[in-house]
Design a protein around this motif. Structure first.
Motif, PDB file in Angstrom:
ATOM      1  N   MET A  33      -0.916 -11.429   0.974  1.00 48.84           N
ATOM      2  CA  MET A  33      -0.594 -10.206   0.362  1.00 48.84           C
ATOM      3  C   MET A  33       0.107 -10.084  -0.516  1.00 48.84           C
ATOM      4  SD  MET A  33      -1.046  -7.813   3.809  1.00 48.84           S
ATOM      5  CE  MET A  33      -1.372  -6.145   3.124  1.00 48.84           C
ATOM      6  N   ARG A  47      11.694   6.174   5.654  1.00 58.12           N
ATOM      7  CA  ARG A  47      12.085   7.504   6.531  1.00 58.12           C
ATOM      8  C   ARG A  47      12.021   7.199   8.052  1.00 58.12           C
ATOM      9  NH1 ARG A  47       9.637  12.220   4.470  1.00 58.12           N
ATOM     10  NH2 ARG A  47       9.633  12.814   6.598  1.00 58.12           N
ATOM     11  N   LEU A  52       8.692   1.653   2.817  1.00 52.61           N
ATOM     12  CA  LEU A  52       7.880   1.376   1.534  1.00 52.61           C
ATOM     13  C   LEU A  52       8.378   0.522   0.676  1.00 52.61           C
ATOM     14  CD1 LEU A  52       5.458   2.928   0.128  1.00 52.61           C
ATOM     15  CD2 LEU A  52       7.003   4.356  -0.900  1.00 52.61           C
ATOM     16  N   ASN A  56       5.797  -7.118  -7.182  1.00 57.62           N
ATOM     17  CA  ASN A  56       5.141  -7.488  -8.358  1.00 57.62           C
ATOM     18  C   ASN A  56       3.989  -6.214  -8.533  1.00 57.62           C
ATOM     19  OD1 ASN A  56       5.244  -9.955  -8.905  1.00 57.62           O
ATOM     20  ND2 ASN A  56       3.430 -10.810  -7.819  1.00 57.62           N
ATOM     21  N   GLY A  57       4.621  -5.105  -8.545  1.00 55.60           N
ATOM     22  CA  GLY A  57       4.035  -3.837  -8.870  1.00 55.60           C
ATOM     23  C   GLY A  57       3.112  -3.444  -8.122  1.00 55.60           C
ATOM     24  N   THR A  58       2.951  -3.971  -6.941  1.00 61.38           N
ATOM     25  CA  THR A  58       2.263  -3.555  -5.857  1.00 61.38           C
ATOM     26  C   THR A  58       2.875  -2.903  -4.580  1.00 61.38           C
ATOM     27  OG1 THR A  58       0.582  -5.180  -5.922  1.00 61.38           O
ATOM     28  CG2 THR A  58       0.163  -4.136  -4.238  1.00 61.38           C
ATOM     29  N   LYS A  59       2.675  -1.630  -4.208  1.00 60.13           N
ATOM     30  CA  LYS A  59       3.426  -0.945  -3.084  1.00 60.13           C
ATOM     31  C   LYS A  59       2.701  -1.200  -1.551  1.00 60.13           C
ATOM     32  CE  LYS A  59       5.526   2.801  -5.553  1.00 60.13           C
ATOM     33  NZ  LYS A  59       5.173   4.246  -5.766  1.00 60.13           N
ATOM     34  N   PHE A  60       3.486  -1.557  -0.812  1.00 65.10           N
ATOM     35  CA  PHE A  60       3.165  -1.805   0.427  1.00 65.10           C
ATOM     36  C   PHE A  60       3.875  -0.678   1.684  1.00 65.10           C
ATOM     37  CE2 PHE A  60       2.625  -5.842  -1.486  1.00 65.10           C
ATOM     38  CZ  PHE A  60       1.178  -6.137  -1.044  1.00 65.10           C
ATOM     39  N   VAL A  61       3.425  -0.186   2.524  1.00 67.13           N
ATOM     40  CA  VAL A  61       3.922   0.369   3.889  1.00 67.13           C
ATOM     41  C   VAL A  61       3.912  -0.551   4.643  1.00 67.13           C
ATOM     42  CG1 VAL A  61       3.816   2.197   5.492  1.00 67.13           C
ATOM     43  CG2 VAL A  61       2.973   2.556   2.967  1.00 67.13           C
TER      44      VAL A  61
ATOM     45  N   VAL B 190       4.975  -6.146 -14.841  1.00 70.48           N
ATOM     46  CA  VAL B 190       4.829  -5.356 -13.541  1.00 70.48           C
ATOM     47  C   VAL B 190       4.123  -4.045 -13.986  1.00 70.48           C
ATOM     48  CG1 VAL B 190       5.738  -4.058 -11.597  1.00 70.48           C
ATOM     49  CG2 VAL B 190       6.796  -6.040 -12.204  1.00 70.48           C
ATOM     50  N   GLY B 191       2.944  -4.115 -13.677  1.00 65.82           N
ATOM     51  CA  GLY B 191       2.201  -2.636 -14.232  1.00 65.82           C
ATOM     52  C   GLY B 191       1.681  -1.599 -13.011  1.00 65.82           C
ATOM     53  N   VAL B 192       2.360  -0.656 -13.212  1.00 63.54           N
ATOM     54  CA  VAL B 192       2.183   0.446 -12.342  1.00 63.54           C
ATOM     55  C   VAL B 192       1.675   1.539 -13.036  1.00 63.54           C
ATOM     56  CG1 VAL B 192       3.106   1.924 -10.522  1.00 63.54           C
ATOM     57  CG2 VAL B 192       3.859  -0.534 -10.554  1.00 63.54           C
ATOM     58  N   GLU B 197       2.404   6.825  -9.968  1.00 67.91           N
ATOM     59  CA  GLU B 197       3.858   7.015  -9.673  1.00 67.91           C
ATOM     60  C   GLU B 197       3.918   8.618  -9.393  1.00 67.91           C
ATOM     61  OE1 GLU B 197       6.677   5.198  -9.342  1.00 67.91           O
ATOM     62  OE2 GLU B 197       5.301   3.764  -8.734  1.00 67.91           O
ATOM     63  N   ASP B 200       2.768   9.617  -6.168  1.00 61.85           N
ATOM     64  CA  ASP B 200       3.468   9.207  -4.987  1.00 61.85           C
ATOM     65  C   ASP B 200       4.978   9.984  -4.892  1.00 61.85           C
ATOM     66  OD1 ASP B 200       1.836   7.501  -3.920  1.00 61.85           O
ATOM     67  OD2 ASP B 200       2.635   5.508  -4.725  1.00 61.85           O
ATOM     68  N   MET B 204       4.848  11.655  -1.362  1.00 65.56           N
ATOM     69  CA  MET B 204       5.776  10.873  -0.160  1.00 65.56           C
ATOM     70  C   MET B 204       7.152  11.447  -0.592  1.00 65.56           C
ATOM     71  SD  MET B 204       3.868   7.323  -1.022  1.00 65.56           S
ATOM     72  CE  MET B 204       4.467   6.178   0.182  1.00 65.56           C
ATOM     73  N   PRO B 292      -2.890   5.994   3.516  1.00 64.64           N
ATOM     74  CA  PRO B 292      -1.741   5.005   3.747  1.00 64.64           C
ATOM     75  C   PRO B 292      -0.452   5.876   3.520  1.00 64.64           C
ATOM     76  CG  PRO B 292      -3.304   4.090   2.486  1.00 64.64           C
ATOM     77  CD  PRO B 292      -3.829   5.389   2.555  1.00 64.64           C
ATOM     78  N   GLU B 405      -1.420  -2.286   1.992  1.00 65.00           N
ATOM     79  CA  GLU B 405      -1.118  -2.007   0.770  1.00 65.00           C
ATOM     80  C   GLU B 405      -1.639  -0.537   0.123  1.00 65.00           C
ATOM     81  OE1 GLU B 405      -3.296  -5.035  -1.843  1.00 65.00           O
ATOM     82  OE2 GLU B 405      -2.936  -3.944  -3.659  1.00 65.00           O
ATOM     83  N   LEU B 406      -0.839  -0.016  -0.752  1.00 66.58           N
ATOM     84  CA  LEU B 406      -1.080   1.324  -0.916  1.00 66.58           C
ATOM     85  C   LEU B 406      -1.868   1.407  -2.207  1.00 66.58           C
ATOM     86  CD1 LEU B 406       2.449   3.302  -1.355  1.00 66.58           C
ATOM     87  CD2 LEU B 406       0.513   3.117   0.540  1.00 66.58           C
TER      88      LEU B 406
END
Lengths: 78, 567
Positions: A33, A47, A52, A56-61, B190-192, B197, B200, B204, B292, B405-406
């Motif tokens: 992943m 929390r 969270l 690499n710019g990807t978010k994971f929970v 890093v591209g978001v 954002e 989120d 969140m 998620p 992954e979100l």
């Protein structure tokens, strides 16, 4: 170099993934992943339970159980 | 020609499928599993090409069901071509899978999808160099905007190329993927997305997150139960009329058809609007990318009881009806957490139990009625959570590990929503329908034979025979019979008490009544719920669930009776 489990990091803290402890299945899953040793990781929020993270710019929970198996180098900053 | 589409989750595979087939695709399940399979046909240069969208995966290195399904498909069904869909925003990570795919020896094409967004983020990818390194055709596409689709179709017609095989461990492939990505992608910063954002930040947020989640749950609840209600009662009326018409005809066959089969099928079909609306709501939550985020919000609370964030939606849905709630556990990927969530779900007091509470509370607790009913709901939640903890410490032991992954936020397409809702609803009708049908006939038989009336039926005999079991609680055989018939649907308990003409005020004391209400709250789930449990987690666990809830109900109501005597 201070290595902590990912689960012990505070919100906003950054570090570098050092290793994935735990079995082969677990490390294969995380690495596939993108949670790979050497990658920068940031705690984007937490929390109580899940954490969270941003890699690499990807978010994971990521659940606490799994987060304990990710060793992170947080540098000298403690 | 058959093309298998393989890629990570959230790379826009479905949009690409949509673009390649002109929207002509269907959703079904892979044989024997509840993994969804999207398949469509497109005509390219006069040739019919079948596209199969395999589940989104990160690799083939774990025991994950999606990976197994994808691997089995490629090995057994031998597609002519693998269309590897790669997210240009996250090239390096996507290449891990690409390198693993080369080992199958099947011709491949790479679609560098979401290229428009990548370029917006300042990512430049040299697709010719990438093609050279991998020995594969590489096409830049933006499925959402329809860019690059014609080029991709041309490459598909050419049939792709068998790639160079990259053997080696996962670590070696990861390292190689990193080197390739650095060579072909410039300024892979890093591209978001800023919009994501911003969403989120709100969804969140420490303070806003939970209230927003609760209002979304509330909307979903209203949507599933209130908006579906007119459809339910319409179906209910149609089947009632039909059932009474048929059973009014002479002969046992018509009686069985009317009161057994039609009434039984009616009881299944009258759930269908709820279920379809629930699936629609769930599909919206899933496809929009909100799910998620919600899981993250409530995970801390649920983890204390051995569950995880994903358990919250089925638990809340259970207040309406346990049938769709059990089906909603499908999004929990940890098998043990999922089984625990299913088993405890019937303790969430569904709306069918309310008429029972209203009847008994009205007679025995005229002043404190609503507090008593409220207490029952809370006891249900409490027992559900305690049971979850107990199960996870014993039978379903094991660390509940999860990572998600979100995905980016998306506006789901109507077609995809409809297809997902339909395939899931159909699955329920097929799986649950047969069980409910059979049970309805059995119940019809035992309440009508041998005497012709319920008082002289096998069910009454059963009630009398089982009555000693409930002597610690001091319930009469009529009440036991009511519980037996409540097995079909909980609200039938009230109907049976009515049919038998029981003056409940004279046969029990208030604390016995409370114990009885507790029992109806907790004892075995209704037939439809059991059928749903069986469809989701198998016969063995369905039997366990029935025995477990019966044991809990028995103990709790006995304790309540004893305590009541002392008070």
């Amino acid at each position: 170099m201070t290595v902590l489990p990912l689960s012990a990091l505070r919100e906003g803290q950054e570090g570098r993934v050092v290793a994935i402890t735990g079995g082969r299945g677990c490390s294969a899953r995380l690495m596939s992943m993108g949670l790979v040793p050497g990658k920068k990781i940031r705690i984007a929020g937490r929390r109580g339970g899940a954490i969270l993270v941003s890699v690499n710019g990807t978010k994971f929970v990521i659940g606490r159980g799994l987060a304990m198996k990710v060793a992170v180098d947080v540098g000298e900053k403690i | 020609m058959r093309v298998a589409m393989v890629g990570n989750p959230n790379v826009g595979k479905t949009s690409l499928l949509n673009a390649l087939t002109g929207g002509n695709f269907t959703v079904a399940n892979f044989p024997g599993v509840t993994v969804e399979k999207k398949e469509g046909k497109g005509v390219i240069g006069g040739k019919v090409v079948t596209f199969v969208d395999l589940p989104g995966i990160y690799g083939f290195e774990t025991e994950n069901l999606d990976e197994k399904v994808a691997r089995d498909y490629i090995i057994r069904e031998k597609p002519n071509l693998i269309l590897n869909v790669v997210n240009a925003l996250n090239l390096e990570r996507n290449l891990y899978l690409t390198l693993q795919l080369t080992e199958f020896g099947v011709p491949m094409i790479i679609a560098l999808n979401m290229i428009d967004e990548a370029e917006k983020e300042g990512i430049r990818i040299d697709e010719e160099r990438l093609s050279e390194i991998l020995g594969l055709p590489v096409v830049k596409t933006s499925a959402v905007r329809g860019e690059g689709i014609e080029e991709l179709k041309k490459e598909i017609l050419k049939g792709g190329k068998v790639p160079k095989v990259f053997r080696g461990s996962l670590e070696e492939k990861i390292e190689l993927a990193g080197r390739i990505a650095r060579e072909v992608a410039k300024s892979e910063k890093v591209g978001v997305s800023e919009i994501d954002e911003a969403f989120d930040e709100v969804f969140m947020d420490k303070h806003l997150g939970i209230p927003i989640f609760l209002s979304i749950m509330w909307m979903m609840f209203v949507f599933t139960y209130t908006i579906a209600e007119p459809f339910n009662s319409l179906l209910g009326k149609i089947f009632d009329t039909l059932a009474s018409y048929i059973s009014g005809l002479d002969g046992w066959l018509f009686s069985m058809l009317g009161d057994g089969v039609v009434a039984g099928v009616g009881s299944v079909l009258s759930f269908i609007p709820n279920i379809a609306f629930l699936f629609l709501a769930l599909s919206i939550l899933e496809l929009s990318g909100y799910m998620p985020r919600a899981v993250y919000l409530v995970d801390g609370l649920m983890a204390r009881f051995g569950l995880n964030g994903r358990s919250i939606i089925p638990l809340i849905m259970g207040f309406g009806c346990n049938v769709p709630a059990v089906l909603a556990t499908r999004s929990i990927e940890d098998e043990r957490v999922r089984i625990a969530t299913v088993i405890i779900n019937p303790f969430m007091s569904c709306s069918a139990r309310l008429p029972i509470y209203v009847l008994f509370a009205g007679i025995f607790f005229p002043k404190t009625g609503s507090a008593v009913i409220m207490a029952l709901y809370l006891i249900g939640v409490l027992i559900a959570l305690i049971s979850a903890l107990a199960l996870r410490k014993t039978l379903l032991k094991g660390e509940g590990e999860f990572i998600m992954e979100l995905p980016p936020y998306m506006l789901p397409s109507l077609r995809e929503l409809w297809l997902m809702t339909w395939v899931r609803t159909k699955h329920f009708i097929q799986k649950a329908g047969t069980v409910i049908l059979a049970m309805s006939v059995v119940v019809w038989y035992i309440t009508n034979y041998p005497g012709g009336s319920i008082e002289s039926s096998y069910a009454a005999m059963l009630g009398k025979a089982l009555q000693p079991l409930f002597s610690p609680m001091g319930w009469s055989w009529e009440l036991v019979l009511a519980l037996i018939t409540g097995f079909v649907a909980k609200e039938v308990v009230v109907a049976t008490i009515g049919v038998l003409n029981v003056d409940i005020a004279s046969v029990m004391t208030p604390h016995q009544a409370f114990a009885f209400m507790l029992f109806t709250l907790l004892y075995m789930p209704c037939v439809a719920t059991i059928a749903a449990i069986r469809a989701e987690i198998g016969t063995k666990w369905a039997i366990f669930g029935v025995l477990f809830s019966f044991a809990v109900a028995y103990m709790v109501s006995m304790i309540a009776t004893e305590v009541g005597v002392w008070l």
